[in-house]
Scaffold this active site. Structure first.
Site, PDB file in Angstrom:
ATOM      1  N   GLY A 125       0.831  -1.198   0.000  1.00 52.56           N
ATOM      2  CA  GLY A 125       0.000   0.000   0.000  1.00 52.56           C
ATOM      3  C   GLY A 125       0.865   1.246   0.000  1.00 52.56           C
ATOM      4  O   GLY A 125       1.903   1.297   0.662  1.00 52.56           O
ATOM      5  N   VAL A 181      30.805  -2.230  19.423  1.00 48.68           N
ATOM      6  CA  VAL A 181      31.224  -3.020  18.262  1.00 48.68           C
ATOM      7  C   VAL A 181      31.503  -2.096  17.081  1.00 48.68           C
ATOM      8  O   VAL A 181      30.715  -1.205  16.761  1.00 48.68           O
ATOM      9  CB  VAL A 181      30.140  -4.054  17.889  1.00 48.68           C
ATOM     10  CG1 VAL A 181      30.513  -4.782  16.598  1.00 48.68           C
ATOM     11  CG2 VAL A 181      29.950  -5.051  19.029  1.00 48.68           C
ATOM     12  N   GLY A 205      18.525  -2.625  18.188  1.00 49.95           N
ATOM     13  CA  GLY A 205      17.318  -1.810  18.183  1.00 49.95           C
ATOM     14  C   GLY A 205      16.599  -1.908  16.847  1.00 49.95           C
ATOM     15  O   GLY A 205      17.029  -2.618  15.935  1.00 49.95           O
ATOM     16  N   ASP A 238       4.745   0.961  15.762  1.00 50.85           N
ATOM     17  CA  ASP A 238       6.195   1.187  15.758  1.00 50.85           C
ATOM     18  C   ASP A 238       6.636   2.310  14.829  1.00 50.85           C
ATOM     19  O   ASP A 238       7.759   2.809  14.957  1.00 50.85           O
ATOM     20  CB  ASP A 238       6.924  -0.090  15.316  1.00 50.85           C
ATOM     21  CG  ASP A 238       7.099  -1.099  16.448  1.00 50.85           C
ATOM     22  OD1 ASP A 238       6.449  -0.929  17.494  1.00 50.85           O
ATOM     23  OD2 ASP A 238       7.884  -2.056  16.277  1.00 50.85           O
ATOM     24  N   HIS A 247      -4.255 -16.775  48.690  1.00 51.00           N
ATOM     25  CA  HIS A 247      -3.086 -17.428  49.267  1.00 51.00           C
ATOM     26  C   HIS A 247      -3.119 -18.908  48.943  1.00 51.00           C
ATOM     27  O   HIS A 247      -4.178 -19.536  49.051  1.00 51.00           O
ATOM     28  CB  HIS A 247      -3.086 -17.248  50.791  1.00 51.00           C
ATOM     29  CG  HIS A 247      -1.946 -17.968  51.445  1.00 51.00           C
ATOM     30  ND1 HIS A 247      -0.653 -17.494  51.397  1.00 51.00           N
ATOM     31  CD2 HIS A 247      -1.904 -19.153  52.123  1.00 51.00           C
ATOM     32  CE1 HIS A 247       0.141 -18.339  52.042  1.00 51.00           C
ATOM     33  NE2 HIS A 247      -0.589 -19.356  52.492  1.00 51.00           N
TER      34      HIS A 247
HETATM   35  P1  FAD Z   1       4.783  -4.536  12.543  1.00 48.61           P
HETATM   36  O1  FAD Z   1       4.527  -5.696  13.434  1.00 48.61           O
HETATM   37  O2  FAD Z   1       6.174  -4.314  12.063  1.00 48.61           O
HETATM   38  O3  FAD Z   1       3.782  -4.697  11.318  1.00 48.61           O
HETATM   39  C1  FAD Z   1       3.784  -3.839  10.231  1.00 48.61           C
HETATM   40  C2  FAD Z   1       3.272  -4.578   9.013  1.00 48.61           C
HETATM   41  O4  FAD Z   1       3.064  -3.653   7.981  1.00 48.61           O
HETATM   42  C3  FAD Z   1       4.223  -5.639   8.480  1.00 48.61           C
HETATM   43  O5  FAD Z   1       3.526  -6.814   8.201  1.00 48.61           O
HETATM   44  C4  FAD Z   1       4.753  -5.004   7.202  1.00 48.61           C
HETATM   45  O6  FAD Z   1       5.106  -5.976   6.214  1.00 48.61           O
HETATM   46  C5  FAD Z   1       3.555  -4.187   6.767  1.00 48.61           C
HETATM   47  N1  FAD Z   1       3.863  -3.056   5.883  1.00 48.61           N
HETATM   48  C6  FAD Z   1       4.790  -2.090   6.049  1.00 48.61           C
HETATM   49  N2  FAD Z   1       4.722  -1.188   5.059  1.00 48.61           N
HETATM   50  C7  FAD Z   1       3.729  -1.612   4.241  1.00 48.61           C
HETATM   51  C8  FAD Z   1       3.186  -1.110   3.042  1.00 48.61           C
HETATM   52  N3  FAD Z   1       3.628   0.032   2.492  1.00 48.61           N
HETATM   53  N4  FAD Z   1       2.173  -1.803   2.460  1.00 48.61           N
HETATM   54  C9  FAD Z   1       1.699  -2.945   3.015  1.00 48.61           C
HETATM   55  N5  FAD Z   1       2.187  -3.458   4.142  1.00 48.61           N
HETATM   56  C10 FAD Z   1       3.182  -2.791   4.748  1.00 48.61           C
HETATM   57  N6  FAD Z   1       6.745  -6.465  21.492  1.00 48.61           N
HETATM   58  C11 FAD Z   1       6.011  -6.783  22.564  1.00 48.61           C
HETATM   59  O7  FAD Z   1       5.123  -6.016  22.936  1.00 48.61           O
HETATM   60  N7  FAD Z   1       6.236  -7.931  23.273  1.00 48.61           N
HETATM   61  C12 FAD Z   1       7.211  -8.813  22.919  1.00 48.61           C
HETATM   62  O8  FAD Z   1       7.386  -9.844  23.563  1.00 48.61           O
HETATM   63  C13 FAD Z   1       7.996  -8.511  21.783  1.00 48.61           C
HETATM   64  N8  FAD Z   1       8.960  -9.356  21.387  1.00 48.61           N
HETATM   65  C14 FAD Z   1       9.663  -9.083  20.247  1.00 48.61           C
HETATM   66  C15 FAD Z   1      10.646  -9.979  19.843  1.00 48.61           C
HETATM   67  C16 FAD Z   1      11.375  -9.741  18.690  1.00 48.61           C
HETATM   68  C17 FAD Z   1      12.423 -10.728  18.262  1.00 48.61           C
HETATM   69  C18 FAD Z   1      11.090  -8.574  17.915  1.00 48.61           C
HETATM   70  C19 FAD Z   1      11.848  -8.307  16.644  1.00 48.61           C
HETATM   71  C20 FAD Z   1      10.134  -7.670  18.321  1.00 48.61           C
HETATM   72  C21 FAD Z   1       9.409  -7.908  19.497  1.00 48.61           C
HETATM   73  N9  FAD Z   1       8.430  -7.017  19.946  1.00 48.61           N
HETATM   74  C22 FAD Z   1       7.726  -7.312  21.079  1.00 48.61           C
HETATM   75  C23 FAD Z   1       8.140  -5.762  19.235  1.00 48.61           C
HETATM   76  C24 FAD Z   1       6.885  -5.945  18.375  1.00 48.61           C
HETATM   77  O9  FAD Z   1       7.105  -6.976  17.455  1.00 48.61           O
HETATM   78  C25 FAD Z   1       6.562  -4.642  17.677  1.00 48.61           C
HETATM   79  O10 FAD Z   1       6.439  -3.601  18.611  1.00 48.61           O
HETATM   80  C26 FAD Z   1       5.249  -4.768  16.913  1.00 48.61           C
HETATM   81  O11 FAD Z   1       5.325  -5.803  15.960  1.00 48.61           O
HETATM   82  C27 FAD Z   1       4.887  -3.452  16.225  1.00 48.61           C
HETATM   83  O12 FAD Z   1       3.655  -3.602  15.607  1.00 48.61           O
HETATM   84  P2  FAD Z   1       3.261  -2.755  14.303  1.00 48.61           P
HETATM   85  O13 FAD Z   1       1.931  -3.270  13.892  1.00 48.61           O
HETATM   86  O14 FAD Z   1       3.463  -1.329  14.570  1.00 48.61           O
HETATM   87  O15 FAD Z   1       4.349  -3.153  13.207  1.00 48.61           O
HETATM   88  P1  AMP Z   2      17.039  -2.031  22.367  1.00 50.46           P
HETATM   89  O1  AMP Z   2      17.044  -0.638  21.800  1.00 50.46           O
HETATM   90  O2  AMP Z   2      16.345  -2.187  23.676  1.00 50.46           O
HETATM   91  O3  AMP Z   2      16.629  -3.058  21.354  1.00 50.46           O
HETATM   92  O4  AMP Z   2      18.574  -2.356  22.706  1.00 50.46           O
HETATM   93  C1  AMP Z   2      19.619  -2.269  21.775  1.00 50.46           C
HETATM   94  C2  AMP Z   2      20.937  -2.170  22.543  1.00 50.46           C
HETATM   95  O5  AMP Z   2      22.028  -2.233  21.628  1.00 50.46           O
HETATM   96  C3  AMP Z   2      21.093  -0.863  23.323  1.00 50.46           C
HETATM   97  O6  AMP Z   2      21.312  -1.155  24.674  1.00 50.46           O
HETATM   98  C4  AMP Z   2      22.300  -0.193  22.664  1.00 50.46           C
HETATM   99  O7  AMP Z   2      23.105   0.510  23.606  1.00 50.46           O
HETATM  100  C5  AMP Z   2      23.077  -1.368  22.086  1.00 50.46           C
HETATM  101  N1  AMP Z   2      23.986  -1.021  20.990  1.00 50.46           N
HETATM  102  C6  AMP Z   2      23.742  -0.135  19.984  1.00 50.46           C
HETATM  103  N2  AMP Z   2      24.821  -0.051  19.134  1.00 50.46           N
HETATM  104  C7  AMP Z   2      25.773  -0.908  19.625  1.00 50.46           C
HETATM  105  C8  AMP Z   2      27.097  -1.284  19.217  1.00 50.46           C
HETATM  106  N3  AMP Z   2      27.690  -0.755  18.122  1.00 50.46           N
HETATM  107  N4  AMP Z   2      27.792  -2.188  19.972  1.00 50.46           N
HETATM  108  C9  AMP Z   2      27.213  -2.739  21.069  1.00 50.46           C
HETATM  109  N5  AMP Z   2      25.983  -2.413  21.508  1.00 50.46           N
HETATM  110  C10 AMP Z   2      25.239  -1.523  20.806  1.00 50.46           C
END
Ligand code: FAD
Ligand code: AMP
Length: 475
Positions: A122, A245, A278, A319, A451
């Site tokens: 989209g 790093v 991040g 996000d 409890h």
């Molecule tokens: P997303 O989940 O990124 O979804 C966005 C969607 O939009 C995707 O499917 C993408 O393909 C689609 N999209 C983007 N642009 C377009 C476009 N132009 N047209 C059509 N589709 C599009 N959060 C928690 O709260 N609890 C957790 O335990 C947790 N664990 C995590 C573990 C990992 C390893 C990671 C990577 C993230 C984790 N998160 C967790 C973070 C969480 O996944 C995100 O905060 C969340 O997915 C954000 O939701 P969102 O809908 O904003 O975006």
């Molecule tokens: P989060 O934002 O919670 O996913 O955490 C990412 C972490 O990566 C933060 O604590 C950052 O300080 C760390 N980080 C970012 N850049 C570097 C780097 N070049 N080397 C090591 N740690 C990093």
């Protein structure tokens, strides 16, 4: 098919799909466009959360924790198991089945609610038009009264440590390992780095975690961070702080990761590297010229407190906008926006968003840390209760950690709650509800807790804030 909708949501992750469902519940016509592509090229709703984040990580955390408990805790219960083993392929298949079930469930929810799912890309055009490109490349221009942007985020790359999909991967790649790496380096000791590091460490990988900052988990209450670091190090996570790093190079003996710390240049050689430094907002090819939607300096879509962009009737959630990158934050924004569009009341209480780290012990908090409350000029009182003094936690062989309540010393309002210990992510829900209702620590003190339950630890921590705890000496 109809090309005109009341609401078009771009992005079907945990922010976008609830927005679509709530808008349909509000009797609006809704389409939700999602362009997620799995490794095999198939499409799936659910975004990063369901496909490559929250859900698959929790599946692997659960499996690996069971193994860890079988190896290290069962004996204390008098449970004897010989030859404890594990099968990574089976763990991965289980994870994949959970993900498939959950993502397929979204389509079923859309069907029940009357949302039109559109798998493809989209792009917002001026005038609340949306260019939709289907999986087969065909384009259609759709028209909406309201557009909700929910395009999410992507892993932040690290210059000099290029993803190759094999030895150097992002968080998604680290959820897909087919075998346990012998030596693993996780770059970044944030939530994602610690969870993924824990999974592979428990399965036997020698795991080094490199973190640029000197302070461990700076966003958590300092006593919680200290306790967490102690446990993770005991579990064998080699956490190196102040380790920035600079680059990585793949050679014959593995990947050489170069970093700088107080003592100078260092190198660690490993088999696989996970970059978990991040995430950044994902808005690639989302906005045509002239839409009026503005990005800030860090690439987030600019919105006001109610998720309105600068363009009329264009909203953005999850996000891709400011605030913590958490699935439940995006979900609440999606629901609020869908209600506002329907002329109802929609609101997100950004002060009561819980954070959870699903390690063992689990870590969860809501509201301000003690340090943040003091820095904000509050006079605070705190109460803590250790799980070692909880009968239920002891019975579970889970006595590590504690609950901590931070309250205003004058008004008694709860300012924050911090938990490290068993089921912290579940226990924090009571604190979130308390803060949602602006509860005092006395409100928690006067609430009856069954409890023996883990929740009694929160009750006792609230009592301890007034030196009235029953199950520990008050100091
Ligand atoms: P997303 O989940 O990124 O979804 C966005 C969607 O939009 C995707 O499917 C993408 O393909 C689609 N999209 C983007 N642009 C377009 C476009 N132009 N047209 C059509 N589709 C599009 N959060 C928690 O709260 N609890 C957790 O335990 C947790 N664990 C995590 C573990 C990992 C390893 C990671 C990577 C993230 C984790 N998160 C967790 C973070 C969480 O996944 C995100 O905060 C969340 O997915 C954000 O939701 P969102 O809908 O904003 O975006
Ligand atoms: P989060 O934002 O919670 O996913 O955490 C990412 C972490 O990566 C933060 O604590 C950052 O300080 C760390 N980080 C970012 N850049 C570097 C780097 N070049 N080397 C090591 N740690 C990093």
């Amino acid at each position: 098919m109809n090309d005109s909708f009341d609401v078009i949501v771009i992005g079907g992750g945990p922010a976008g799909y609830p927005a679509a469902i709530r808008a349909a519940q509000n009797k609006l016509t809704v389409a939700c466009i999602d362009g997620w592509k799995n490794r095999d090229g198939s499409s799936a709703f659910g975004g990063s959360c369901l496909n490559a984040g929250c859900i698959p990580s929790k599946a692997l955390l659960e499996s690996s924790e069971l193994l860890h408990r079988a190896q290290h805790e069962f004996a204390a219960h008098g449970v004897q198991l010989d030859g404890i083993g594990f099968d990574v392929t089976r763990m991965q298949q289980r994870k994949a089945a959970i993900v498939k079930g959950m993502t397929g469930g979204i389509l079923a929810l859309f069907k029940a609610a009357g949302v039109t799912p559109l798998a493809g890309h989209g792009r917002l055009l001026p005038g609340r038009k949306v260019e939709f490109t289907g999986a087969d490349g065909t384009k259609r221009t759709l028209q909406a009264k309201h557009v909700v942007l929910a395009s999410g985020s992507e892993p932040m790359p690290l210059r000099g440590v290029d993803f190759d999909g094999k030895a150097i991967v992002d968080s998604w790649g680290a959820l897909e390992f087919e075998a346990v790496p012998k030596r693993l380096c996780v770059i970044g000791a944030g939530v994602i780095g610690l969870e993924l590091g824990s999974v592979w460490r428990r399965l036997g990988a020698e795991t080094v975690v490199l973190e640029a900052l000197e302070q461990f988990l700076p966003m958590a209450d300092s006593v919680v961070a200290k306790e967490a670091q102690r446990h993770f190090r005991k579990q064998g996570l080699d956490i190196r702080l102040g380790a920035k790093v600079a680059g990585a190079k793949t050679g014959k003996s593995g990947v050489e990761v170069r970093y700088a710390d107080k003592s100078g240049e260092q190198v660690v050689v490993v088999d696989r590297v996970v970059v978990a430094i991040g995430r950044r907002p994902y808005t690639q090819d989302l906005l045509a010229e002239g839409t009026g939607v503005v990005l800030d300096a860090r690439g987030f879509i600019q919105v006001d407190d109610h998720c309105r962009t600068g363009a009329g009737n264009v909203w953005a959630i999850g996000d891709c906008v400011r605030g913590p990158m958490l699935a439940h934050k995006g979900k609440e924004e999606g629901i609020a926006v869908a209600d506002l569009i329907a002329g109802q009341y929609g609101h997100v209480n950004y002060k009561a968003i819980p954070s959870v780290i699903y390690t063992a012990p689990e870590i969860a908090w809501v509201g301000q840390t003690e340090e943040q409350a003091r820095a904000a000029g509050r006079t605070v009182k705190t109460g803590s209760f250790p799980f070692a003094a909880s009968g239920r936690a002891r019975a579970m062989e889970a006595g590590a950690g504690f609950c901590k309540v931070v309250a205003d010393a004058g008004s008694d309002e709860i300012l924050g709650v911090h938990i490290i210990g068993p089921m912290a992510g579940e226990l924090i829900a009571e604190a979130v509800l308390a803060m949602e209702y602006s509860a005092s620590s006395e409100d928690l003190q006067r609430t009856i807790h069954a409890h023996p339950t883990l929740s009694e630890a929160l009750h006792e921590a609230a009592l301890a804030a007034d030196r009235r705890a029953i199950d520990i000496p008050n100091r």
